[in-house]
Design an enzyme around this catalytic site. Structure first.
Site, PDB file in Angstrom:
ATOM      1  N   SER A 232       0.842  -1.194   0.000  1.00 57.63           N
ATOM      2  CA  SER A 232       0.000   0.000   0.000  1.00 57.63           C
ATOM      3  C   SER A 232       0.879   1.246   0.000  1.00 57.63           C
ATOM      4  O   SER A 232       1.796   1.364   0.819  1.00 57.63           O
ATOM      5  CB  SER A 232      -0.877   0.011   1.249  1.00 57.63           C
ATOM      6  OG  SER A 232      -1.341   1.321   1.506  1.00 57.63           O
TER       7      SER A 232
ATOM      8  N   HIS B  77      -1.503  -1.706  -4.004  1.00 58.44           N
ATOM      9  CA  HIS B  77      -2.746  -1.435  -3.267  1.00 58.44           C
ATOM     10  C   HIS B  77      -2.941   0.077  -3.151  1.00 58.44           C
ATOM     11  O   HIS B  77      -2.091   0.783  -2.597  1.00 58.44           O
ATOM     12  CB  HIS B  77      -2.622  -2.077  -1.884  1.00 58.44           C
ATOM     13  CG  HIS B  77      -3.841  -1.994  -1.029  1.00 58.44           C
ATOM     14  ND1 HIS B  77      -4.883  -2.898  -1.114  1.00 58.44           N
ATOM     15  CD2 HIS B  77      -4.188  -1.127  -0.045  1.00 58.44           C
ATOM     16  CE1 HIS B  77      -5.810  -2.594  -0.214  1.00 58.44           C
ATOM     17  NE2 HIS B  77      -5.421  -1.510   0.446  1.00 58.44           N
TER      18      HIS B  77
ATOM     19  N   ASP C 167      -5.242   3.033  -1.735  1.00 56.40           N
ATOM     20  CA  ASP C 167      -6.270   3.327  -0.735  1.00 56.40           C
ATOM     21  C   ASP C 167      -6.974   4.634  -1.071  1.00 56.40           C
ATOM     22  O   ASP C 167      -6.417   5.715  -0.878  1.00 56.40           O
ATOM     23  CB  ASP C 167      -5.623   3.422   0.653  1.00 56.40           C
ATOM     24  CG  ASP C 167      -5.183   2.076   1.173  1.00 56.40           C
ATOM     25  OD1 ASP C 167      -6.045   1.183   1.299  1.00 56.40           O
ATOM     26  OD2 ASP C 167      -3.973   1.907   1.423  1.00 56.40           O
TER      27      ASP C 167
ATOM     28  N   MET D 135      -9.676   7.235  -0.105  1.00 52.01           N
ATOM     29  CA  MET D 135     -10.436   7.657   1.087  1.00 52.01           C
ATOM     30  C   MET D 135     -11.081   9.005   0.820  1.00 52.01           C
ATOM     31  O   MET D 135     -10.450   9.883   0.216  1.00 52.01           O
ATOM     32  CB  MET D 135      -9.500   7.789   2.285  1.00 52.01           C
ATOM     33  CG  MET D 135      -8.714   6.534   2.601  1.00 52.01           C
ATOM     34  SD  MET D 135      -7.811   6.757   4.138  1.00 52.01           S
ATOM     35  CE  MET D 135      -6.780   5.292   4.134  1.00 52.01           C
TER      36      MET D 135
ATOM     37  N   HIS E 269      -8.725  -0.116  -3.110  1.00 52.94           N
ATOM     38  CA  HIS E 269      -9.494  -0.299  -1.871  1.00 52.94           C
ATOM     39  C   HIS E 269     -10.257   0.989  -1.616  1.00 52.94           C
ATOM     40  O   HIS E 269      -9.683   1.996  -1.203  1.00 52.94           O
ATOM     41  CB  HIS E 269      -8.511  -0.622  -0.735  1.00 52.94           C
ATOM     42  CG  HIS E 269      -9.145  -0.742   0.613  1.00 52.94           C
ATOM     43  ND1 HIS E 269      -8.409  -0.745   1.775  1.00 52.94           N
ATOM     44  CD2 HIS E 269     -10.445  -0.874   0.990  1.00 52.94           C
ATOM     45  CE1 HIS E 269      -9.227  -0.867   2.811  1.00 52.94           C
ATOM     46  NE2 HIS E 269     -10.465  -0.936   2.360  1.00 52.94           N
TER      47      HIS E 269
ATOM     48  N   MET F 257     -12.435   3.259   0.337  1.00 50.90           N
ATOM     49  CA  MET F 257     -13.025   3.583   1.648  1.00 50.90           C
ATOM     50  C   MET F 257     -13.833   4.855   1.452  1.00 50.90           C
ATOM     51  O   MET F 257     -13.437   5.947   1.864  1.00 50.90           O
ATOM     52  CB  MET F 257     -11.898   3.756   2.676  1.00 50.90           C
ATOM     53  CG  MET F 257     -11.286   2.428   3.094  1.00 50.90           C
ATOM     54  SD  MET F 257      -9.655   2.610   3.811  1.00 50.90           S
ATOM     55  CE  MET F 257      -8.665   2.594   2.324  1.00 50.90           C
TER      56      MET F 257
ATOM     57  N   MET G 249     -10.443  -6.419   7.142  1.00 48.54           N
ATOM     58  CA  MET G 249      -9.619  -5.346   7.712  1.00 48.54           C
ATOM     59  C   MET G 249      -9.104  -5.801   9.074  1.00 48.54           C
ATOM     60  O   MET G 249      -9.881  -6.226   9.935  1.00 48.54           O
ATOM     61  CB  MET G 249     -10.451  -4.070   7.884  1.00 48.54           C
ATOM     62  CG  MET G 249     -10.795  -3.351   6.594  1.00 48.54           C
ATOM     63  SD  MET G 249      -9.382  -2.907   5.554  1.00 48.54           S
ATOM     64  CE  MET G 249      -8.413  -1.840   6.630  1.00 48.54           C
TER      65      MET G 249
ATOM     66  N   GLY H 221      -8.532   3.685   7.643  1.00 51.33           N
ATOM     67  CA  GLY H 221      -8.322   5.132   7.690  1.00 51.33           C
ATOM     68  C   GLY H 221      -6.866   5.550   7.715  1.00 51.33           C
ATOM     69  O   GLY H 221      -6.505   6.558   7.120  1.00 51.33           O
ATOM     70  N   PHE H 222      -6.038   4.750   8.391  1.00 52.64           N
ATOM     71  CA  PHE H 222      -4.650   5.165   8.555  1.00 52.64           C
ATOM     72  C   PHE H 222      -3.702   3.983   8.480  1.00 52.64           C
ATOM     73  O   PHE H 222      -4.064   2.873   8.900  1.00 52.64           O
ATOM     74  CB  PHE H 222      -4.462   5.867   9.909  1.00 52.64           C
ATOM     75  CG  PHE H 222      -5.319   7.095  10.036  1.00 52.64           C
ATOM     76  CD1 PHE H 222      -4.888   8.318   9.537  1.00 52.64           C
ATOM     77  CD2 PHE H 222      -6.585   7.009  10.606  1.00 52.64           C
ATOM     78  CE1 PHE H 222      -5.703   9.440   9.615  1.00 52.64           C
ATOM     79  CE2 PHE H 222      -7.402   8.133  10.693  1.00 52.64           C
ATOM     80  CZ  PHE H 222      -6.962   9.358  10.188  1.00 52.64           C
ATOM     81  N   GLY H 223      -2.501   4.256   7.982  1.00 49.52           N
ATOM     82  CA  GLY H 223      -1.463   3.243   7.987  1.00 49.52           C
ATOM     83  C   GLY H 223      -0.771   3.241   9.344  1.00 49.52           C
ATOM     84  O   GLY H 223      -1.008   4.118  10.186  1.00 49.52           O
ATOM     85  N   GLY H 224       0.065   2.257   9.562  1.00 53.01           N
ATOM     86  CA  GLY H 224       0.915   2.227  10.741  1.00 53.01           C
ATOM     87  C   GLY H 224       0.226   1.835  12.037  1.00 53.01           C
ATOM     88  O   GLY H 224       0.786   2.031  13.113  1.00 53.01           O
TER      89      GLY H 224
ATOM     90  N   ASP I  36      -5.564  -6.636   5.532  1.00 50.99           N
ATOM     91  CA  ASP I  36      -5.050  -5.279   5.357  1.00 50.99           C
ATOM     92  C   ASP I  36      -5.036  -4.574   6.706  1.00 50.99           C
ATOM     93  O   ASP I  36      -6.087  -4.403   7.329  1.00 50.99           O
ATOM     94  CB  ASP I  36      -5.974  -4.542   4.361  1.00 50.99           C
ATOM     95  CG  ASP I  36      -5.531  -3.110   4.083  1.00 50.99           C
ATOM     96  OD1 ASP I  36      -4.436  -2.716   4.524  1.00 50.99           O
ATOM     97  OD2 ASP I  36      -6.301  -2.394   3.407  1.00 50.99           O
ATOM     98  N   GLY I  37      -3.828  -4.164   7.122  1.00 48.40           N
ATOM     99  CA  GLY I  37      -3.679  -3.423   8.362  1.00 48.40           C
ATOM    100  C   GLY I  37      -2.740  -4.108   9.326  1.00 48.40           C
ATOM    101  O   GLY I  37      -3.033  -5.206   9.803  1.00 48.40           O
ATOM    102  N   GLY I  38      -1.587  -3.490   9.557  1.00 49.76           N
ATOM    103  CA  GLY I  38      -0.639  -4.031  10.528  1.00 49.76           C
ATOM    104  C   GLY I  38       0.049  -5.309  10.086  1.00 49.76           C
ATOM    105  O   GLY I  38       0.544  -6.071  10.925  1.00 49.76           O
TER     106      GLY I  38
HETATM  107  C1  DX5 Z   1      -5.775   1.460   6.118  1.00 54.74           C
HETATM  108  C2  DX5 Z   1      -5.460   1.053   4.706  1.00 54.74           C
HETATM  109  C3  DX5 Z   1      -4.283   0.197   4.599  1.00 54.74           C
HETATM  110  C4  DX5 Z   1      -2.996   0.816   5.085  1.00 54.74           C
HETATM  111  C5  DX5 Z   1      -2.184  -0.299   5.661  1.00 54.74           C
HETATM  112  O1  DX5 Z   1      -7.076   1.927   6.185  1.00 54.74           O
HETATM  113  O2  DX5 Z   1      -6.549   0.363   4.133  1.00 54.74           O
HETATM  114  O3  DX5 Z   1      -4.119  -0.297   3.271  1.00 54.74           O
HETATM  115  O4  DX5 Z   1      -2.236   1.468   4.116  1.00 54.74           O
HETATM  116  O5  DX5 Z   1      -1.075   0.231   6.237  1.00 54.74           O
HETATM  117  P1  DX5 Z   1      -0.186  -0.613   7.263  1.00 54.74           P
HETATM  118  O6  DX5 Z   1       0.321  -1.800   6.520  1.00 54.74           O
HETATM  119  O7  DX5 Z   1       0.866   0.335   7.678  1.00 54.74           O
HETATM  120  O8  DX5 Z   1      -1.098  -1.010   8.411  1.00 54.74           O
HETATM  121 ZN    ZN Z   2      -6.205  -0.662   2.226  1.00 53.42          ZN
END
Ligand code: DX5
Ligand code: ZN
Length: 222
Positions: free
Chosen positions: A8, A32, A34, A36, A65, A67, A136, A141-144, A174-176
């Site tokens: 992503s 990927h 995202d 939003m 993806h 959102m 999910m 909403g957010f990475g990391g 997807d996520g973490g």
């Molecule tokens: C979060 C996104 C993810 C995000 C994942 O809402 O859908 O795709 O980029 O980021 P990481 O891998 O850092 O959790």
């Molecule tokens: Zn995503």
């Protein structure tokens, strides 16, 4: 059905998006993206024109993806501009069956995403229309963010659904996702793994992608 890594770009340098995609092109299976809208999730990224430009500038298939509110209206357009896969949130869909059909008719794979609080049973009726279930493993909403281990039973259920359907439905997480969490996801039955910060914060993103794929493969006994 192989094991696929879909980095992503959310946590990449968004002012150099095409270059950031190019950095992972040799090692990644998908890219990927995202999307939003600041309504469905409290964050705003990019939309159709940026996705369209990126698709034109990469050899990787785009895994979009969405959102966003109103995927009924907007999802088919992503397939129209050449996305390989378009995933909408089941929570936002008015007529999910129709969205899937609209996506597929335009030549893309149709995916349905579930937020952590959404039961897998929400998509039970939709299976014949689906090419992918996205579980999910953080709040979108957010990475990391940190991986939610309590989503693993849902990944297992998604894999059971996919098997029962008798068609080639992919299960995405997807996520973490990182070198510590990918193994349990693969064991639970996921086969396509989104990784944002794990890839883009690594010193060598390509190495990290290959490393993640290796871990997933050994978890599946390959
Ligand atoms: C979060 C996104 C993810 C995000 C994942 O809402 O859908 O795709 O980029 O980021 P990481 O891998 O850092 O959790
Ligand atoms: Zn995503």
């Amino acid at each position: 059905m192989g094991l696929l890594i879909s980095p992503s770009v959310l946590n990449a340098d968004l002012s150099h998006l095409a270059d950031e995609v190019r950095r992972v092109e040799a090692a990644a299976d998908w890219i990927h993206l995202d999307v939003m809208d600041n309504h469905f999730v409290p964050n705003l990224t990019f939309g159709l024109p940026v996705v369209e430009s990126l698709i034109k500038n990469t050899s990787l298939p785009a895994d979009c993806h969405l959102m966003i509110h109103d995927p009924d209206r907007w999802a088919p357009a992503y397939a129209e501009v050449g996305a390989g896969s378009v995933t909408f949130h089941i929570e936002a869909a008015k007529n999910a069956r129709q969205i899937c059909r609209d996506i597929r008719r335009r030549g893309a794979r149709a995916g349905a995403a579930l937020k952590p609080g959404t039961e897998i049973t929400e998509i039970a009726e939709l299976l014949p229309e689906l090419d992918m279930i996205l579980i999910m493993t953080v709040e979108p909403g957010f990475g990391g963010q940190s991986f939610m281990t309590d989503m693993l039973p849902k990944v297992r259920r998604a894999r059971e659904y996919a098997k029962q359907s008798g068609t080639d439905i992919w299960v995405q997480v997807d996520g973490g996702i990182d070198a510590n969490t990918i193994e349990m996801c693969a064991e639970a039955g996921a086969n396509i793994f989104v990784a944002g910060s794990a890839v883009y914060r690594a010193q060598d993103p390509s190495n990290m992608i290959n490393h993640l794929r290796d871990i997933a493969m050994s978890a599946c006994g390959h």
